[in-house]
Design a protein around this motif. Sequence first.
Motif, short mmCIF file in Angstrom:
data_model
loop_
_atom_site.label_atom_id
_atom_site.label_comp_id
_atom_site.label_asym_id
_atom_site.label_seq_id
_atom_site.Cartn_x
_atom_site.Cartn_y
_atom_site.Cartn_z
N GLU A 13 21.13 75.86 26.19
CA GLU A 13 21.25 74.61 26.67
C GLU A 13 20.12 74.46 27.57
OE1 GLU A 13 23.14 71.04 26.64
OE2 GLU A 13 23.76 72.72 25.56
N LYS A 14 19.91 75.44 28.52
CA LYS A 14 18.61 75.38 29.29
C LYS A 14 17.65 74.92 28.32
CE LYS A 14 20.47 78.72 32.63
NZ LYS A 14 20.02 79.96 33.16
N GLU A 66 17.06 73.25 25.68
CA GLU A 66 17.27 72.09 25.15
C GLU A 66 16.85 71.23 26.14
OE1 GLU A 66 20.86 71.87 23.59
OE2 GLU A 66 20.47 72.80 21.53
N LEU A 67 17.59 71.53 27.52
CA LEU A 67 17.07 70.42 28.68
C LEU A 67 15.74 70.45 29.00
CD1 LEU A 67 20.28 71.27 30.77
CD2 LEU A 67 19.98 69.10 29.75
N GLU A 104 19.22 65.03 25.11
CA GLU A 104 20.37 65.80 25.80
C GLU A 104 21.21 64.68 26.66
OE1 GLU A 104 21.74 69.10 25.63
OE2 GLU A 104 20.62 68.72 23.71
N LEU A 137 22.53 71.37 34.02
CA LEU A 137 23.09 72.32 33.18
C LEU A 137 24.57 72.25 33.43
CD1 LEU A 137 22.78 75.03 31.66
CD2 LEU A 137 22.66 76.30 33.89
N HIS A 144 26.16 69.42 31.61
CA HIS A 144 26.04 69.54 29.76
C HIS A 144 27.05 70.76 29.60
CE1 HIS A 144 22.90 66.64 28.28
NE2 HIS A 144 22.57 66.82 29.55
N ALA A 145 27.07 71.82 30.39
CA ALA A 145 27.91 73.14 30.07
C ALA A 145 29.37 72.64 30.04
CB ALA A 145 27.62 74.18 30.96
N GLU A 155 29.96 69.80 26.97
CA GLU A 155 29.63 70.26 25.70
C GLU A 155 30.19 71.65 25.33
OE1 GLU A 155 25.63 69.91 24.20
OE2 GLU A 155 25.11 68.67 26.08
N LEU A 156 30.27 72.41 26.15
CA LEU A 156 30.61 73.86 25.91
C LEU A 156 31.97 74.31 26.49
CD1 LEU A 156 27.05 75.46 26.52
CD2 LEU A 156 27.97 74.53 24.47
#
Length: 240
Positions: A93-94, A96-97, A104, A135, A138-139, A142-143
């Motif tokens: 993810e980092k 992609e950001l 993103e 981060l 999105h974390a 998404e995760l």
Amino acid sequence: MTDTEDLAHPGERHHDSLAEKLNWLRAGVLGANDGIVSVAGLVVGVAGATTERLVILTAGVASLVAGALSMAGGEYVSVSTQRDTERAALELEKYELRTMPEVEERELAQIYQEKGLSAELAEQVAQELTEKDPLRAHAEAELQIDPDNLTSPWQAAWASFVAFTVGGLIPLLAIGFPPTSVRVWLCGAAVLVGLALTGVISARLGSARVARAVLRNVGVGALTMVVTYYVGVLFGTAVG
């Protein structure tokens, strides 16, 4: 924090606290149940084959130590794998950001739009969250991962070790010290009470039905002791 935030849903369990509680609950309850049933099955089986107190206690202590270490090691390996997976997902993810921030941000907006927000509001939320902490935003969206609160393998291992030990001491003490004529019955009663208690605790903490959890725990424990006892009786008769 505003007054509204203080008063809204005071008893509601939020994601972070619930995830942490479930992690401890899983390790603790499984460890206690496994300790009670495993040690009870072994000592009752040995008691069916012999009345020698030292033999029964030796087998019980060996089962307790081996089981506690095995349970802790299994939890450590399992949760370590989960933690490694979470870290790998965060690293991706980092990356992609860093390399595609616009994509993103649109992806984050799409997630909130799928949750029910309008397109305009979803874009605004995604933009503001990304500006604050991309981060984390999105974390979590998404995760379903909190970057600052990853699962701890050591916590799970210690919880399992302690829980298994405490659970295993119940049948060990109950069968090791009473007179020969009543030791199996007292052990069986202590085990069933212990399993009923863990069933109540797990149901209460997990907001599940108490009766079902208790019946499940007690049924498994009773079946285990009956089977292992008669296995011990048959083995003792055959060998004797």
